[in-house]
Design a protein around this motif. Structure first.
Motif, PDB file in Angstrom:
ATOM      1  N   VAL A 265      37.181  81.941  73.676  1.00  0.00           N
ATOM      2  CA  VAL A 265      37.403  82.156  75.110  1.00  0.00           C
ATOM      3  C   VAL A 265      38.227  80.973  75.626  1.00  0.00           C
ATOM      4  O   VAL A 265      37.781  79.828  75.548  1.00  0.00           O
ATOM      5  CB  VAL A 265      36.065  82.254  75.862  1.00  0.00           C
TER       6      VAL A 265
ATOM      7  N   ALA B  42      38.661  79.289  86.517  1.00  0.00           N
ATOM      8  CA  ALA B  42      39.816  79.360  85.621  1.00  0.00           C
ATOM      9  C   ALA B  42      40.982  80.085  86.288  1.00  0.00           C
ATOM     10  O   ALA B  42      42.136  79.787  86.039  1.00  0.00           O
ATOM     11  CB  ALA B  42      39.427  80.060  84.326  1.00  0.00           C
TER      12      ALA B  42
ATOM     13  N   ARG C  35      39.750  72.294  74.913  1.00  0.00           N
ATOM     14  CA  ARG C  35      39.858  73.751  75.030  1.00  0.00           C
ATOM     15  C   ARG C  35      40.652  74.286  73.846  1.00  0.00           C
ATOM     16  O   ARG C  35      41.384  73.533  73.204  1.00  0.00           O
ATOM     17  CB  ARG C  35      40.538  74.109  76.345  1.00  0.00           C
TER      18      ARG C  35
ATOM     19  N   GLU D  49      37.842  89.168  75.513  1.00  0.00           N
ATOM     20  CA  GLU D  49      36.626  88.385  75.771  1.00  0.00           C
ATOM     21  C   GLU D  49      35.405  89.299  75.823  1.00  0.00           C
ATOM     22  O   GLU D  49      34.337  88.974  75.296  1.00  0.00           O
ATOM     23  CB  GLU D  49      36.793  87.636  77.095  1.00  0.00           C
TER      24      GLU D  49
ATOM     25  N   LEU E 103      34.567  90.295  72.375  1.00  0.00           N
ATOM     26  CA  LEU E 103      33.924  89.183  71.685  1.00  0.00           C
ATOM     27  C   LEU E 103      32.456  89.065  72.088  1.00  0.00           C
ATOM     28  O   LEU E 103      31.565  88.942  71.245  1.00  0.00           O
ATOM     29  CB  LEU E 103      34.640  87.877  72.018  1.00  0.00           C
TER      30      LEU E 103
ATOM     31  N   GLN F 253      32.613  79.768  86.188  1.00  0.00           N
ATOM     32  CA  GLN F 253      33.665  79.171  85.371  1.00  0.00           C
ATOM     33  C   GLN F 253      34.878  80.096  85.260  1.00  0.00           C
ATOM     34  O   GLN F 253      36.019  79.644  85.292  1.00  0.00           O
ATOM     35  CB  GLN F 253      33.122  78.851  83.980  1.00  0.00           C
TER      36      GLN F 253
ATOM     37  N   ARG G 292      39.112  79.571  78.397  1.00  0.00           N
ATOM     38  CA  ARG G 292      38.751  78.627  79.456  1.00  0.00           C
ATOM     39  C   ARG G 292      37.544  77.775  79.078  1.00  0.00           C
ATOM     40  O   ARG G 292      37.204  76.838  79.782  1.00  0.00           O
ATOM     41  CB  ARG G 292      38.463  79.383  80.749  1.00  0.00           C
ATOM     42  N   LEU G 293      36.883  78.111  77.952  1.00  0.00           N
ATOM     43  CA  LEU G 293      35.688  77.361  77.561  1.00  0.00           C
ATOM     44  C   LEU G 293      36.044  76.277  76.547  1.00  0.00           C
ATOM     45  O   LEU G 293      36.947  76.446  75.735  1.00  0.00           O
ATOM     46  CB  LEU G 293      34.649  78.309  76.960  1.00  0.00           C
TER      47      LEU G 293
ATOM     48  N   GLN H 272      31.331  74.824  74.419  1.00  0.00           N
ATOM     49  CA  GLN H 272      30.872  76.009  75.160  1.00  0.00           C
ATOM     50  C   GLN H 272      31.106  77.282  74.362  1.00  0.00           C
ATOM     51  O   GLN H 272      30.290  78.201  74.392  1.00  0.00           O
ATOM     52  CB  GLN H 272      31.606  76.081  76.508  1.00  0.00           C
TER      53      GLN H 272
END
Ligand SMILES: Nc1ncnc2c1ncn2[C@@H]1O[C@H](COP(=O)(O)OP(=O)(O)OP(=O)(O)O)[C@@H](O)[C@H]1O
Ligand SMILES: [Mg+2]
Lengths: 232, 401
Positions: A95, B16, A138, B307, B310, B12, A97-98, A102
């Motif tokens: 991911v 972003a 990241r 995402e 996932l 979060q 943005r993590l 994370q």
């Protein structure tokens, strides 16, 4: 551990039927190291997705960890994926943005592991995968090899029994790919059942059991000590 | 997934997509601030008007000629054939001991001239009592003289604006003005009273009631203002007025007696409805904000297919995915609403600092309502995209790059 009988997967595209899996019979014991090879479009990914409960077969029986997956509802399938199966993909699927930490923590977050224990396990996992100094980076700040190691760390932090890797080295150069394979094989040595889809014959030969697929069928199932066993 | 983790995850993803998030928060904040401010303005206006009414005295009873309420019974044969409400009728009301004082009123519009200046003005024919009944204040001179109201004198009292328009800066007391073909001497000027209940007292001229009757050639009164002795005797004064007038009109009740309080509550209701209507129109902006939230969530879902795939591969069931995306739209709506409330609060305080008639600060219930609405918007417009995300096929979602 895995028992497939007459498994079929048919995709319907318009009024055409695509037989991605035809009559697959397969049984895999715990602790095996399998490689799965074959030409493009032969159904390797489809088989892996069925084994990982991401896809349901059109026909046939499929037993996993002693349970018939046809009996499991979506929630139960998700629980099996959460507790027992790890996935590694060719394109990493981190991911963006993590941070590394994370990303690795995600399975524990989904499994509602308490924060303190989670942080401890993530820290240990990152250290084990040589990513400790990248914890707060990241994905776009990582190299390809680091990304795939992050993905493997994430796939295994929940201590699954089965690790499914679909062309894990497909996006990496030879050297980095070899490092990643080493990481996977080390996990296998620790008891994990490992299934690797690959186009790389050298990599395929490292497994002690080598499956070959053509046109949705398993046409070869060779058991012999692999290069990995020889190296041990 | 635990609630705290869900919130952190949603927050979060919003962080972003910073600029997109800020724009949606702005839209939502403007919508909430708009509705809150308009409601607040309406409320302030309503309170202002009802305060004005109360300042006139809640002991006021108003007698109007004609019957405006339908009370049943046989309908009049030839429509509304109400008898005039005469000056004698008005004076007869004084017999009730619940009546403190009263002011008969004849009203009309006429040209007022002084020298070469001429103005069209409202004429109020009344008695000396009007000053007390309407809580008027004199700026200078004397009001109409007390005495027999049936005898019309030639005195007049001017409103501030009218005085200024006719006399400029020259003194007006003792001067003569002409209303049609009659001359009146200015004995007093009202203090500036501003608007009161739709009539601008500053632009009026008050003359003795009998003079006004002669001027407009009418026996009938426009209305009679009656002040009850105190608040508790308002009902008795009302009943007495009706009884006395019925007796004088051959047993027929052909007048309408209303109390100030009844008028007050009517106005109150009308203004309240108006406030809701305005707020309802402003609520359209909230609808727009909701659609923006939905739009942005649809985009987010399609951008984050991989995402979602996932998360499913990692063992998230469909409800978890749905909750995560729903939290995002809810956070957008709630944070936007919070910002909007702060905006409205600041704006209302600044406005109130300049306009003393406005109450400072938005009402407390506005905050509760805003968050309720935000909740509804977040869930209402966020559900469809969230369900769509939850339904994504993980294999397809992961395959597309
Ligand atoms: N969602 C789908 N809809 C229709 N056909 C599909 C779908 N997914 C896979 N197929 C078809 O099923 C067959 C097997 O696909 P699969 O992805 O399993 O092949 P693969 O062996 O993994 O190939 P590669 O080595 O290129 O990854 C292919 O013919 C493919 O076109
Ligand atoms: Mg494939």
């Amino acid at each position: 551990m895995i028992e497939l009988q007459g498994v079929q997967r048919v995709f319907r595209v318009g009024d055409q039927e695509v037989h991605a899996l035809r009559d697959i019979d397969l049984s895999i014991a715990p602790g095996e190291y399998l490689s799965l090879m074959g030409p493009s479009g032969s159904g390797k990914s489809t088989l892996l997705n069925v084994l990982g409960l991401l896809d349901r077969p059109t026909a046939g029986r499929c037993r996993l960890f002693g349970r018939d997956i046809g009996d499991l509802d979506d929630e139960a399938q998700a629980r099996v994926r959460r507790q027992s199966i790890g996935f590694v993909f060719q394109s990493f699927h981190l991911v963006p943005r993590l941070t590394t930490a994370q990303n690795v923590a995600l399975p524990l977050v989904l499994a509602e592991v308490p924060r303190a224990e989670r942080n401890e396990r993530v820290r240990a996992q990152l250290a084990a995968f040589g990513l400790a100094d990248r914890a707060e980076h990241r994905p776009d700040e990582l190299s390809g090899g680091q990304r795939q190691r992050t993905a493997i760390a994430r796939a295994t932090i929940g201590r699954p029994q089965l690790l499914l890797a679909d062309e894990p080295t497909g996006n990496l150069d030879r050297k980095t790919g070899a490092d990643v394979v080493e990481v996977l094989e080390k996990l296998h040595d620790e008891g994990l059942t490992l299934i690797v889809v690959t186009h790389d014959p050298d990599l395929g030969r490292r497994a002690h059991r080598r499956l070959r697929m053509v046109d949705g069928r398993i046409v070869g199932d060779e058991r012999a000590p692999g290069a990995h066993d020889a190296a041990r | 997934m635990r609630l705290a983790e869900e919130l952190a995850f949603a927050a979060q993803s919003l962080r972003a997509a910073r600029s997109r998030t800020l724009l949606i928060l702005l839209a939502m904040a403007i919508g909430i601030a708009g509705v809150t401010l308009l409601t607040w303005l309406g409320e302030s206006g309503r309170r202002y008007v009802t305060d004005q009414f109360s300042a006139l005295g809640t002991n006021l009873v108003i007698v109007l000629p004609g019957r405006t309420e339908t009370t049943g019974g046989a309908p009049p044969l030839l429509g509304e054939t109400a008898r005039d409400l005469t000056l004698d009728d008005a004076l007869a009301l004084q017999r009730s001991d619940a009546v403190l004082r009263l002011a008969p009123i004849v009203a009309g519009s006429i040209a007022v001239t002084h020298g070469s200046r001429e103005r069209e003005a409202m004429v109020l024919g009344s008695t000396a009592e009007l000053l007390a009944v309407r809580h008027l204040e004199l700026g200078s001179g004397t009001f109409l003289p007390a005495g027999d109201p049936r005898r019309g004198g030639a005195e007049c009292v001017l409103g501030q604006t009218l005085r200024h328009e006719l006399f400029g800066n020259a003194p007006a007391l003792g001067e003569w003005v002409r209303l049609a073909d009659r001359r009146f001497r200015v004995t007093g000027v009202l203090a500036s009273a501003g608007r009161s209940l739709g009539t601008d007292l500053d632009e009026m001229v008050v003359i003795p009631v009998a003079a006004a009757q002669a001027l407009f050639d009418t026996e009938g009164l426009f209305r009679v203002l009656v002040e009850a002795t105190d608040r508790d005797s308002v009902a008795r004064a009302t009943a007495d007025c009706e009884r006395i007038l019925r007796d004088r009109h051959d047993g027929e009740l052909d007048v309408t007696v209303i109390t100030q309080e009844a008028v007050l509550s009517t106005f109150d209701g009308i203004l309240r409805a108006l406030t809701y209507a305005i707020a309802g129109i402003a609520a359209i902006s909230l609808l727009v904000a909701g659609i923006l939230i939905m739009n942005v969530m649809v985009i987010a879902v399609s951008q984050r297919r991989a995402e979602v795939g996932l998360l499913k591969a990692l063992g998230a069931a469909a409800p978890t995915i749905r909750t995560l995306f729903l939290w995002e739209s809810l956070l957008l709506a709630l944070l936007g609403a919070g910002g909007g409330l702060v905006l409205a609060e600041v704006a209302s305080r600044v406005a109130a600092a300049f306009v003393p008639e406005l109450t400072a600060g938005t009402p407390g219930w506005a905050a509760a309502a805003a968050f309720g609405v935000a909740l509804a918007i977040g869930v209402g417009f966020g559900t469809a995209p969230a369900v769509r995300a939850a339904r994504l096929d993980p294999v397809a979602a992961l395959a597309r790059r």
